[in-house]
Design an enzyme around this catalytic site. Sequence first.
Site: not given
Length: 661
Positions: A325, A523
């Site tokens: 990521d 997020e």
Amino acid sequence: MSAFSKVRKHRRTLLLGLSASLLAACQTAQTAQSIWPAAAVPPATAADAAIDARVRSIVAGMTLEQKIGQMTQPDIRSIKPDEVRQYYIGSILNGGGAWPAMNMHSSVDDWLKLSDEFYKASMSTDMTVKIPVIWGTDAVHGHNNIYGATLFPHNIGLGAAHDPQLLERIGRATAEQVRATGITWAFAPTLAVVQNPRWGRTYESYSSDPELVRSYAGAMVRGLQGRLGSPTSVLATAKHWLGDGGTLHGVDQGETRTSEADLYRTHSAGYYGALAADVQTVMVSYSSFTDTASGQQWGKMHGNAHLVGDVLKQRLGFHGLVVSDWNGIEQVPGCTKWHCPQAINAGIDLIMVPDDWKQFIPATVEDVKAGRIPMSRIDDAVSRIIRVKLKSGLFDASPATGPHPDASVMSSPAARELAREAVRKSLVLLKNDGGVLPFKRSGKILVVGAGADSLPMQSGGWSLTWQGDNTKTSEYPNAETLLASMRKSLGADRVDYSADGTGVDVSKYSGVVMVAAEQPYAEMKGDITFPAPLRHSARYPQDLQALDRVSGKGVPVVTVLYSGRPVAANDLINRSDAFVAAWLPGTEGQGIVDLLFAGADDRPAYDFAGRLSFDWPAGDCLPQQGGYQFRRGYGLSLGGGSRLGRLPEAPVTMACPAESR
Ligand code: GLC
């Protein structure tokens, strides 16, 4: 001690160390066998054998620098096309809010042009066999970075639809949108099985039910990938491996504390569905894992050789590529944004190093030369990357100048109709006392709430920008807010609007539509940090104030809630005759009008089919603590009748008790 006895002592220490690590390796391999069933990965075909032969031949002709370049994925903001040639770069991405020339209003042609520049640069290297660069993008609810694109409901709403076939159609439509811009890889679907709605990414999850996520994963992967290598296929990404939705307090990138057996039972179901559908890429989670059964603190997933290597690749048989990521490798102890042999040795093949890629390449070359990363691991990583590219058709034609869908797919009538259908199917009717819904079209309606006329709030995060913020409704040219859709359907003269409900005479209206909504987030910015209350009005008091101004006046009120998670809302529900959980519907407000209002014959044109895919809290804390107002699977239909009556409105809980998940 004599030299001889020193050698003997050193050798004994070495042997003990070697046997300990061999023992540990055997133990983790045994765990992989005992806990993790093999996955039904589609069997290799003759075509795969031909591809493997071609892979071996290409890799054999590559230098170490070319191999490490192939494992490098910068963001388009930090690399120029000619640097892709110069450094043999294998992949690029546009993170949320990255557009050609950093112009949010870039046209489809602008995207195609940039794609062509990168592709041509990758095919102009001095390599024996040129390897095309592959571009990845977060197309997580349609091609959401693209100005003017139709945006589908976020995953939490699709979960409420309980319709895998719908998911496959959405995947297909999304793949066409992505390919129309010359991109061939979507970082979707998210397969998190969220256990704590405090997590800011709850809306990216389909459900807290592993089996629903399993059924959806396969459908979305089939939709996105279609026939690999065709001009409308994009690579799908099963993400984020593993346990991203299970962190304590729902902390983004936090610690998942559970047994490995539960990690399999609860958090891996989607991956089995995705692998069975031949998903070609997996993205690793930022979260860390602590095995509560053995007490082993495995640490960050980006360094977890057991779960990435032993389990995902060996035991489950995943033969695609594993990508890290965004700067995820820096969270591994001892690593930085641009240097992490541990992550590559753990089994990560492609490193998403958005900015520091020029340091990453020489540092990793040096790791291999110094023996910190075996060449066999590099060759495995590069082979997986090239194999995926060969299967995706990238070697056969440029995604920009080869056959690809027309720009019209970005917001075609078919795409908008599909999104509208998805909105209808995602809405969950939680209350309809007195059967006030559907409203008749002949009445005069008052609409209240800032969210009623805000496409950013209607679409949520990952919309044009990473956070879905810094945009305005006028920057969604092919979309309709709920207010705009109501005015189009009922006639502008029948629909009045007040953002906060002040200064209006409610008695003039036959009905009130109140929209309660969240400001968009993505997020970590969406986390509701423990022990803060889960109550919507604790974060958005203005919605309760607006509802107080228009309810209890003898005119039926329906409240539509835009939220990225289930929230405590008894105070809003009590002030509403009807209450609809609408999640984050995306660009097609018309899908909500279809259910709130009867057809021309004053009969329901559609019915509510949505059912909760998460439990809904009664109070400010987790349902397991403060009680369940509605259980997963709950949802009313229009004819079903509802006598919810008044719900308990406990005083705001300033701090929730300790949570176990
Ligand atoms: C983000 C997300 C991931 C996304 C990636 C690229 O941090 O965790 O889901 O695909 O970066 O934008």
